[in-house]
Design a protein around this motif. Sequence first.
Motif, PDB file in Angstrom:
ATOM      1  N   PHE A 240      -5.334  85.444  52.035  1.00 55.74           N
ATOM      2  CA  PHE A 240      -5.085  86.814  51.586  1.00 55.74           C
ATOM      3  C   PHE A 240      -4.235  86.808  50.313  1.00 55.74           C
ATOM      4  CE2 PHE A 240      -5.942  89.151  55.768  1.00 55.74           C
ATOM      5  CZ  PHE A 240      -7.038  89.803  55.239  1.00 55.74           C
ATOM      6  N   VAL A 241      -3.195  85.976  50.281  1.00 54.57           N
ATOM      7  CA  VAL A 241      -2.339  85.895  49.092  1.00 54.57           C
ATOM      8  C   VAL A 241      -3.141  85.395  47.892  1.00 54.57           C
ATOM      9  CG1 VAL A 241      -0.349  84.736  48.069  1.00 54.57           C
ATOM     10  CG2 VAL A 241      -0.222  85.588  50.420  1.00 54.57           C
ATOM     11  N   LEU A 242      -3.945  84.364  48.101  1.00 51.74           N
ATOM     12  CA  LEU A 242      -4.724  83.786  47.002  1.00 51.74           C
ATOM     13  C   LEU A 242      -5.754  84.783  46.465  1.00 51.74           C
ATOM     14  CD1 LEU A 242      -5.449  81.416  45.208  1.00 51.74           C
ATOM     15  CD2 LEU A 242      -6.848  80.489  47.067  1.00 51.74           C
ATOM     16  N   THR A 243      -6.491  85.437  47.369  1.00 57.40           N
ATOM     17  CA  THR A 243      -7.488  86.409  46.903  1.00 57.40           C
ATOM     18  C   THR A 243      -6.819  87.611  46.241  1.00 57.40           C
ATOM     19  OG1 THR A 243      -7.556  87.374  49.132  1.00 57.40           O
ATOM     20  CG2 THR A 243      -9.253  85.774  48.577  1.00 57.40           C
ATOM     21  N   SER A 244      -5.657  88.021  46.750  1.00 57.14           N
ATOM     22  CA  SER A 244      -4.941  89.136  46.130  1.00 57.14           C
ATOM     23  C   SER A 244      -4.493  88.797  44.720  1.00 57.14           C
ATOM     24  CB  SER A 244      -3.723  89.515  46.980  1.00 57.14           C
ATOM     25  OG  SER A 244      -4.103  89.979  48.249  1.00 57.14           O
ATOM     26  N   LEU A 245      -4.111  87.528  44.524  1.00 54.73           N
ATOM     27  CA  LEU A 245      -3.714  87.099  43.184  1.00 54.73           C
ATOM     28  C   LEU A 245      -4.883  87.201  42.215  1.00 54.73           C
ATOM     29  CD1 LEU A 245      -1.698  85.810  41.220  1.00 54.73           C
ATOM     30  CD2 LEU A 245      -2.428  83.566  42.074  1.00 54.73           C
TER      31      LEU A 245
END
Length: 336
Positions: A240-245
């Motif tokens: 989730f953090v990676l895709t949000s970035l």
Amino acid sequence: MPALALLLCALALLVSALAGLALGPVRIAPGEVLDIVLAGPGRSDGAFAAIVWDVRMPRVLLGAVVGAGLAVTGAVLQALVRNQLADPFLLGASSGASAGAVLVIVLGVGASIGLSLPAAAFAGSLTALVAVYALARRGGTMSTGRLILAGVAVQYVLAALTSLVLVLSAQPDQVRSVLFWTLGGLGGARWDELALPAAVLLTGTALLLALARPLDLLLAGEEGARTLGLDTGRFRAAVFVLTSLVIGVVVAYSGAIGFVGLMVPHAARMAVGAGHRALLPVSALAGAVFLTLADLVARTAAAPEEIPVGVVTALLGGPFFLWLLRRSSRAEGISG
């Protein structure tokens, strides 16, 4: 089959990029465009060279980067929530990124602590994704109905926040800027702004490709993935953090563009299957092709006026979403 799909997508990207450089209010012959491009920047004189290198090339490249980023993250989000209707726009991630960017642009929020536009967009994207996921998940399961309702609810809240920010703004000329963030557009593309989104896209896609096997495990279901040794909670949080970035950075330079991450992964699955090692690169190339062509339509269909590219993708994606929703409702029902 994956190799053939990658080759066809790469050829389609070259053709769509050539069309994007040749067509517009001023039309340039494809052969002349090729001569200008092959000669390199600054080595051709005349108005056509200036149009190709200074105006159209950065726009085409930004469209390819944004389209690839939205398509890749759409494919990953569909695996994370195990729902074919997941999409950066429908899950509120794009709207969250836009809201974060608008806060920085209009109110200067975060300027005192050095919070940049991409950082604010990333924070907004991550907050929206986490909120939708938390609202849609109940009793360890997540139905299509709850996912859609949660996404719509979060989008309404973010739209209200954006409107409130606009009302509180003391500068009327910022209305157009806020409209850009809500509808999406590539008209502001500049050479000096391409490095960050391109670097984030390449790095993010490489990391997601390294996580292809765990993403495949999620397709087997929560219990199946745990049985095979995957810590689903931590894995989902990290991805989730990676895709949000990735979403936050590309939206920071393009505004909210919907349905790319919904349509393109479905088309890619029909070509190469559900395995993410093949799905992600094909989705990236196909997303780049799709948004490059959508932007070409946006700036030529009503010339000399320009249509926001988000309007074009919505006109194409809306009917597709309704068809997909109808098919999904027949399979599982839309009750929460």
